[in-house]
Motif scaffolding. Structure first.
Motif, PDB file in Angstrom:
ATOM      1  N   ARG B  21       1.010  -0.940   0.282  1.00 45.36           N
ATOM      2  CA  ARG B  21      -0.256  -0.134  -0.240  1.00 45.36           C
ATOM      3  C   ARG B  21       0.563   1.197  -0.220  1.00 45.36           C
ATOM      4  NH1 ARG B  21      -5.283  -1.574   0.504  1.00 45.36           N
ATOM      5  NH2 ARG B  21      -5.701  -2.868   2.408  1.00 45.36           N
ATOM      6  N   VAL B  22       2.183   1.191  -0.843  1.00 47.05           N
ATOM      7  CA  VAL B  22       3.010   2.856  -1.449  1.00 47.05           C
ATOM      8  C   VAL B  22       1.321   3.523  -1.098  1.00 47.05           C
ATOM      9  CG1 VAL B  22       4.593   3.823  -2.795  1.00 47.05           C
ATOM     10  CG2 VAL B  22       4.959   1.168  -2.009  1.00 47.05           C
ATOM     11  N   GLU B  23       2.117   4.651  -1.217  1.00 46.80           N
ATOM     12  CA  GLU B  23       1.688   6.527  -1.102  1.00 46.80           C
ATOM     13  C   GLU B  23       2.376   7.270  -2.044  1.00 46.80           C
ATOM     14  OE1 GLU B  23       1.762   6.351   3.375  1.00 46.80           O
ATOM     15  OE2 GLU B  23      -0.449   7.453   3.242  1.00 46.80           O
ATOM     16  N   VAL B  24       3.034   6.805  -2.070  1.00 46.06           N
ATOM     17  CA  VAL B  24       3.328   7.861  -3.293  1.00 46.06           C
ATOM     18  C   VAL B  24       4.716   6.864  -4.547  1.00 46.06           C
ATOM     19  CG1 VAL B  24       4.815  10.089  -4.454  1.00 46.06           C
ATOM     20  CG2 VAL B  24       3.722   9.822  -2.447  1.00 46.06           C
ATOM     21  N   ILE B 148       8.058  -6.189   1.154  1.00 42.80           N
ATOM     22  CA  ILE B 148       7.427  -6.055   1.984  1.00 42.80           C
ATOM     23  C   ILE B 148       8.313  -6.153   3.343  1.00 42.80           C
ATOM     24  CG2 ILE B 148       5.223  -7.417   3.396  1.00 42.80           C
ATOM     25  CD1 ILE B 148       3.912  -8.370   0.328  1.00 42.80           C
ATOM     26  N   GLN B 149       9.095  -6.941   3.624  1.00 39.35           N
ATOM     27  CA  GLN B 149       9.347  -7.128   4.289  1.00 39.35           C
ATOM     28  C   GLN B 149      10.878  -5.601   4.042  1.00 39.35           C
ATOM     29  OE1 GLN B 149      12.657 -10.177   3.912  1.00 39.35           O
ATOM     30  NE2 GLN B 149      11.280 -12.295   4.296  1.00 39.35           N
ATOM     31  N   PRO B 178       6.089 -19.505 -11.104  1.00 38.78           N
ATOM     32  CA  PRO B 178       5.439 -19.653 -10.423  1.00 38.78           C
ATOM     33  C   PRO B 178       5.469 -18.394  -8.898  1.00 38.78           C
ATOM     34  CG  PRO B 178       6.026 -21.626 -10.695  1.00 38.78           C
ATOM     35  CD  PRO B 178       6.542 -20.386 -11.708  1.00 38.78           C
ATOM     36  N   VAL B 179       4.597 -17.538  -8.270  1.00 33.04           N
ATOM     37  CA  VAL B 179       4.330 -16.563  -7.118  1.00 33.04           C
ATOM     38  C   VAL B 179       3.540 -16.607  -6.560  1.00 33.04           C
ATOM     39  CG1 VAL B 179       4.902 -14.257  -6.652  1.00 33.04           C
ATOM     40  CG2 VAL B 179       6.739 -15.151  -8.017  1.00 33.04           C
ATOM     41  N   ARG B 180       3.710 -17.243  -5.015  1.00 31.22           N
ATOM     42  CA  ARG B 180       2.452 -16.850  -4.315  1.00 31.22           C
ATOM     43  C   ARG B 180       2.012 -15.118  -3.886  1.00 31.22           C
ATOM     44  NH1 ARG B 180      -0.911 -20.178  -2.100  1.00 31.22           N
ATOM     45  NH2 ARG B 180      -0.312 -22.348  -3.124  1.00 31.22           N
ATOM     46  N   VAL B 181       1.229 -14.387  -4.614  1.00 32.95           N
ATOM     47  CA  VAL B 181       0.549 -13.742  -4.541  1.00 32.95           C
ATOM     48  C   VAL B 181      -0.267 -13.171  -2.778  1.00 32.95           C
ATOM     49  CG1 VAL B 181      -0.629 -11.433  -4.818  1.00 32.95           C
ATOM     50  CG2 VAL B 181       0.993 -13.061  -6.547  1.00 32.95           C
ATOM     51  N   PRO B 182       0.446 -13.222  -1.956  1.00 35.55           N
ATOM     52  CA  PRO B 182       0.222 -13.244  -0.201  1.00 35.55           C
ATOM     53  C   PRO B 182      -1.190 -12.446  -0.446  1.00 35.55           C
ATOM     54  CG  PRO B 182       1.927 -12.145   0.154  1.00 35.55           C
ATOM     55  CD  PRO B 182       1.627 -12.792  -1.726  1.00 35.55           C
ATOM     56  N   ASP B 183      -2.415 -12.991   0.198  1.00 39.60           N
ATOM     57  CA  ASP B 183      -3.788 -12.257   0.798  1.00 39.60           C
ATOM     58  C   ASP B 183      -3.199 -10.824   1.251  1.00 39.60           C
ATOM     59  OD1 ASP B 183      -6.072 -12.162   0.747  1.00 39.60           O
ATOM     60  OD2 ASP B 183      -6.351 -11.920   2.930  1.00 39.60           O
ATOM     61  N   GLN B 184      -4.143  -9.966   0.560  1.00 40.80           N
ATOM     62  CA  GLN B 184      -3.900  -8.082   1.628  1.00 40.80           C
ATOM     63  C   GLN B 184      -3.891  -7.676   3.188  1.00 40.80           C
ATOM     64  OE1 GLN B 184      -3.318  -5.035  -0.891  1.00 40.80           O
ATOM     65  NE2 GLN B 184      -2.615  -5.311   1.083  1.00 40.80           N
ATOM     66  N   VAL B 187      -0.917  -9.277   4.423  1.00 36.88           N
ATOM     67  CA  VAL B 187      -0.235  -8.333   4.486  1.00 36.88           C
ATOM     68  C   VAL B 187      -0.199  -6.661   5.298  1.00 36.88           C
ATOM     69  CG1 VAL B 187       0.998  -6.810   3.148  1.00 36.88           C
ATOM     70  CG2 VAL B 187       0.411  -8.775   1.933  1.00 36.88           C
ATOM     71  N   ASP B 188      -1.280  -7.181   5.259  1.00 33.83           N
ATOM     72  CA  ASP B 188      -2.229  -5.805   6.525  1.00 33.83           C
ATOM     73  C   ASP B 188      -1.315  -5.252   7.479  1.00 33.83           C
ATOM     74  OD1 ASP B 188      -3.105  -4.048   4.149  1.00 33.83           O
ATOM     75  OD2 ASP B 188      -4.567  -4.423   4.482  1.00 33.83           O
ATOM     76  N   GLU B 189      -1.819  -6.562   7.948  1.00 33.29           N
ATOM     77  CA  GLU B 189      -1.813  -7.182   9.315  1.00 33.29           C
ATOM     78  C   GLU B 189      -0.182  -6.895   9.547  1.00 33.29           C
ATOM     79  OE1 GLU B 189      -5.692 -10.089   9.990  1.00 33.29           O
ATOM     80  OE2 GLU B 189      -3.880 -10.693  10.830  1.00 33.29           O
ATOM     81  N   PHE B 190       0.862  -7.559   8.526  1.00 30.05           N
ATOM     82  CA  PHE B 190       2.247  -7.999   8.965  1.00 30.05           C
ATOM     83  C   PHE B 190       2.527  -6.290   8.626  1.00 30.05           C
ATOM     84  CE2 PHE B 190       6.552  -7.870   6.587  1.00 30.05           C
ATOM     85  CZ  PHE B 190       6.964  -8.838   7.672  1.00 30.05           C
TER      86      PHE B 190
END
Ligand SMILES: Cc1ncc(C[n+]2csc(CCOP(=O)(O)OP(=O)(O)O)c2C)c(N)n1
Ligand code: SF4
Ligand SMILES: [Mg+2]
Lengths: 306, 376
Positions: B21-24, B148-149, B178-184, B187-190
Motif C-alpha cells: 500500500r505504497v502512497e507515493v 514487503i519485508q 510461479p509466485v505466491r501472491v499473499p493475501d492483502q 500483508v496489512d496485518e504484517f
C-alpha cells in the motif's frame, strides 16, 4: 496593502540570520514569508539561503524548512506536495525558495518537469545573477558585461529569460519582481498563494547583491528600483487560464514600453563595480538583452489583448 | 486468500509494492526495470493501487520526489537500473542521510559504454557505502516478499534507513515463474501503515523545524555514528522481520544469509542474487561426485552479515566467491568484503574470487565446478 500593514504582520524571518548587510535575498524572503504565513514548507536548494538561515541547531526561518541538493528542489517539493495531498492536507503552501543557480541553471530540468506536470507548488527564484554562495561565479542569469570570478573580463552572453520560459510551460501564474519594490513582492506571493490548488506558480525576483555586484550595502533597494526604471528588468505578471494567457505589465514598467521614458541604463551600470570591466561590445550585448526582453513583453501583451 | 500467479521478477516487485500500500510512487523508465513503473502506473490509473504517481522527468527527480514524499510522512517507492541509478546517485546518498525509509527496486544492469542492458552488479555495488540497506534476491518469489519485508525493516524506529531490493536484469526481471501472491489482509496485518516516529514536513502535524542546514563537523560525526548504529541495529530487526514473515506466510528466503549444505562442507561457494541458486545446483552435482561442498548466499550485503558469515565459514578449508562484478585494478567486490571479515576474526582461510557473467554473460555450472575442483 500598505507597507505599514505588511510590516505589522508576524515576521517569520527571525533575527540572527547571517546574511550579508543589505542582502536582497533576506529582504525578499521576509516579504514572501509574510505573504505565505506559517502553514508553509520551504524547500531550499544549495545557495546563500541554505547558509544564512543559521547553523544547526539554530534556524532563523520560522517555518518548516527542508534543505535539499542543488538540482533537486522542485522534485523534492513535488514529492512533499503529493504526500500532503494524498493525506488530505491541501491548505499548506509548498514553496521552493532558490537562487538563480539552483533554479535557472542546474535545477532547470527539475523546474521544467514540475511546471509541465502542473505540480501545485510555488517556486520563487531570488536572482542575484550569479553563484554567490560559492564566491560569485557566472550563472545563466548573469547579464553581459558583468565581472564574476569565472568571467574576469565580463560575461559575453545574455541572461537566460527564465520567467518567460516558465510562462511557456503554461504555468498557472508567473510574475517578475524586484527587491526595489517589496510591496509588489508581497502582493505577488499573496496572489500566487491564493491560487493554491490550481497548479504551478513561479515568481522571479531580481535581487541586487552588494558583494556580488560590487556596490555599497545601503544601495540594495535603490539598485532594485533602477533595474526596473532603466528597463533592465521589466515587472510583469501573467496568468494562464484554460490555455489563455493574460499578461500585463506592472507599475512602473507599464510606463516604460517607450524607451525614451526609461532612465538611461548607465545610471544602473555606473553604481556597480561588476560592470567596470565591460567593453563597448558588452554594453551592446546588454542593450540587445533589454531589447530582446521587451520584444517578448510586447509579444505577450499583444497576444493577451484579444 | 493467497494465489499463485505466473509473474516476471518485475511484476513480482510491482505486486510487492501494491500489497505494501505504497502512497507515493515516483519513477522513470529504464530497461530492464521499465515493467515495474508501467505496471504501477496501470494500477494507479485503474484504482487498484491508491497512490499518487509522479511521472518525473529524470531519475534524479524520482529519488528527490520520494525523499520529499517520505519526509512528509508517506510510504514511497521508486525503481531504477544502471544509468538511472548513477544519474540519481547524489539523491541516493541524500535519502540515507535524510533517514527516509523509502524502498527502491534496482534491476541490476551493466553501466555503459558500451550500451549493454544485461545483468551486472556494478550498478548497485557502487552505492555500497551510502547508507542503504541492500537485499539481493535470487528468485521472483523472493523479489515480492523482499519488498514487503523491506518496508518493515526500513520503517522500524531503530532503523529508519532506505532499502534497495536488487534483482538481476532479464535473469529475473523478464523471466516468469510461479509466485505466491499473499493475501492483502495478511500483508496489512504484517505491515501496518507508515507512522513516522519523528517530525514530518507538515505544519498541520509538526511544529516548525529546519532540516539539513549547515552542521559543524563535531555534530556531523554524531549523525554519521547514528546512521552506523542504525545499520547495525538493522541486523536484529532483519532477523525478527524474516522470522515473523515466515510465521505468517510460510516462506523463508534466508535472513541475512542463506546456507545450503554448509555444515559439513570443506569448500563453500559464496555468492549473491541468482548465482546463489546456480551455486546450489553445483553443490548437488559435486556432492554426487563425493566432494564436500556447500553454498552460502549473502542476502543482505548491507548491513554486512559478519556474525553469520564467521559462524558459517570459520572451520572451512577454502572459500570460492562467484560474483557478477569486478573492482577494476583489484578484485571481486564480494571477495574483498569476505576477506576483510575473515581477517578481522583472524581466520586464514584462502578466498578465491571469480568474476563471471559480466554484462549478462552466461554463468555455467561447469565453470564454477572447475574452480572448486582446482582449489580442493
Ligand atoms: C551538484 C552541486 N554542484 C555544485 C554545488 C556547489 N554550490 C553550492 S551553492 C552554489 C551556487 C548557488 O548559486 P545560486 O543558486 O545562484 O544561489 P546564491 O548562492 O546566489 O544564493 C554552488 C555552485 C552543489 N552544492 N551541488
Ligand atoms: S552574497 Fe548576496 S545573497 Fe548571499 S548572503 Fe550575501 S548579499 Fe545575500
Ligand atoms: Mg545566485
Amino acid at each position: 496593502m500598505s507597507l505599514r500593514e505588511i510590516v505589522s504582520k508576524p515576521d517569520l524571518l527571525l533575527p540572527g540570520h547571517s546574511a550579508c548587510p543589505g542582502c536582497p535575498s533576506a529582504i525578499a524572503l521576509r516579504m514572501a514569508l509574510k505573504a505565505l504565513g506559517e502553514k508553509t514548507v520551504l524547500v531550499i536548494p544549495a545557495s546563500c539561503s541554505s547558509v544564512y538561515q543559521g547553523i544547526y541547531p539554530g534556524e532563523s526561518f520560522n517555518v518548516i524548512v527542508y534543505n535539499v541538493a542543488f538540482a533537486s528542489a522542485a522534485a523534492v517539493a513535488s514529492g512533499i506536495r503529493r504526500a500532503l495531498t494524498k493525506k488530505g492536507y491541501t491548505d499548506v503552501n509548498v514553496v521552493v525558495w532558490g537562487g538563480d543557480g539552483g533554479l535557472v541553471d542546474i535545477g532547470m530540468a527539475t523546474m521544467s518537469g514540475a511546471a509541465e506536470r502542473g505540480e501545485d507548488l510555488i517556486a520563487i527564484c531570488y536572482d542575484n545573477e550569479a553563484y554567490m554562495n560559492t564566491g560569485i561565479q557566472r550563472s545563466g542569469a548573469t547579464p553581459p558585461g558583468a565581472w564574476t570570478t569565472t568571467t574576469w573580463t565580463g560575461k559575453t552572453e545574455i541572461k537566460k529569460p527564465m520567467p518567460f520560459i516558465m510562462l511557456e510551460h503554461g504555468a498557472r501564474y508567473v510574475a517578475t519582481a524586484s527587491v526595489g519594490y517589496p510591496i509588489d513582492i508581497y502582493n505577488k506571493v499573496k496572489k500566487a498563494a491564493s491560487l493554491r490548488g490550481e497548479g504551478f506558480r513561479y515568481i522571479h525576483i531580481l535581487a541586487p547583491d552588494p558583494p556580488g555586484w560590487r556596490f555599497d550595502a545601503s544601495l540594495t533597494v535603490e539598485l532594485g528600483k533602477l533595474a526596473v526604471n532603466t528597463g533592465f528588468w521589466p515587472l510583469w505578471e501573467a496568468e494562464v487560464i484554460n490555455g489563455k494567457i493574460k499578461f500585463r505589465l506592472n507599475p512602473p514598467s507599464n510606463k516604460l514600453l517607450d524607451p525614451s521614458k526609461r532612465v538611461p541604463i548607465e545610471k544602473f551600470i555606473e553604481k556597480q563595480g561588476r560592470f567596470r570591466v565591460a567593453k563597448e561590445f558588452h554594453l551592446r550585448k546588454l542593450h540587445q538583452q533589454m531589447d530582446f526582453y521587451w520584444q517578448l513583453v510586447k509579444a505577450y501583451l499583444s497576444i493577451s489583448k484579444d | 486468500m493467497s494465489e499463485v500467479l505466473a509473474l516476471t521478477g518485475n511484476e513480482a516487485v510491482a505486486w510487492g509494492v501494491r500489497l505494501s500500500r505504497v502512497e507515493v510512487v515516483a519513477a522513470y523508465p529504464i530497461t530492464p526495470q521499465t515493467v515495474i513503473v508501467e505496471k504501477l502506473s496501470e494500477w494507479v490509473e485503474g484504482g487498484e493501487l491508491d497512490a499518487e504517481y509522479i511521472r518525473v522527468e529524470s531519475e534524479h527527480s524520482a529519488m528527490s520526489a520520494v525523499i520529499g514524499a517520505s519526509a512528509a510522512g508517506a510510504r514511497a517507492f521508486t525503481a531504477t537500473s544502471s544509468h538511472g541509478l548513477f544519474y540519481m546517485y547524489e539523491m541516493v546518498a541524500f535519502a540515507a542521510g535524510a533517514r527516509v525509509p523509502v524502498v527502491m527496486g534496482v534491476v541490476n544492469r551493466f553501466v555503459g559504454p558500451p550500451w549493454n542492458i544485461w545483468a551486472d552488479w556494478m550498478d548497485a555495488l557502487a552505492t555500497r557505502d551510502l547508507g542503504w540497506i541492500q537485499i539481493w534476491v535470487s528468485n521472483n518469489q523472493e523479489a515480492l516478499d523482499s519488498i514487503i519485508q523491506a518496508y518493515r525493516i526500513a520503517e522500524d524506529k531503530h532503523v529508519l534507513l532506505p532499502v534497495m531490493v536488487m534483482l538481476e536484469g532479464f535473469v529475473l526481471s523478464h523471466t516468469s515463474a510461479p509466485v505466491r501472491v499473499p493475501d492483502q489482509k495478511d500483508v496489512d496485518e504484517f505491515l501496518p501503515s507508515y507512522n513516522p516516529p519523528h517530525y514530518v514536513l507538515n505544519p498541520e502535524i509538526s511544529k516548525t523545524f529546519g532540516f539539513g542546514n549547515i552542521v559543524w563537523p563535531w555534530d556531523t560525526v554524531h549523525l554519521r555514528w547514528d546512521m552506523h548504529k542504525a545499520m547495525l541495529s538493522a541486523k536484529g530487526v532483519i532477523r525478527r522481520v524474516v522470522r515473523e514473515y515466515e510465521e505468517r506466510f510460510g516462506v523463508n528466503h534466508g535472513g541475512l544469509i542463506k546456507e545450503y549444505k554448509v555444515d559439513d562442507a570443506e569448500v563453500v561457494i559464496v555468492s549473491m542474487a541468482s548465482i546463489a541458486e546456480t551455486a546450489e545446483i553445483v553443490v548437488d552435482e559435486l556432492r554426487k561426485e563425493g566432494l564436500k561442498v556447500g553454498a552460502l548466499k549473502i542476502r543482505f550485503f548491507r548491513p554486512f552479515p559478519t556474525k553469520e558469515v564467521i559462524k558459517a565459514l570459520k572451520d572451512k578449508y577454502r572459500v570460492v566467491v562467484v560474483e557478477r562484478d569486478i573492482s577494476l585494478g583489484h578484485d571481486g567486490v564480494l571477495a574483498m568484503e569476505l576477506r576483510s571479515v575473515l581477517h578481522r576474526y583472524d581466520l586464514q582461510i584462502p578466498v578465491y574470487s571469480i568474476s563471471l557473467g559480466l554484462g549478462g554473460d552466461e554463468i555455467l555450472p561447469r565453470q564454477i565446478k572447475k574452480v572448486v575442483k582446482e582449489v580442493m
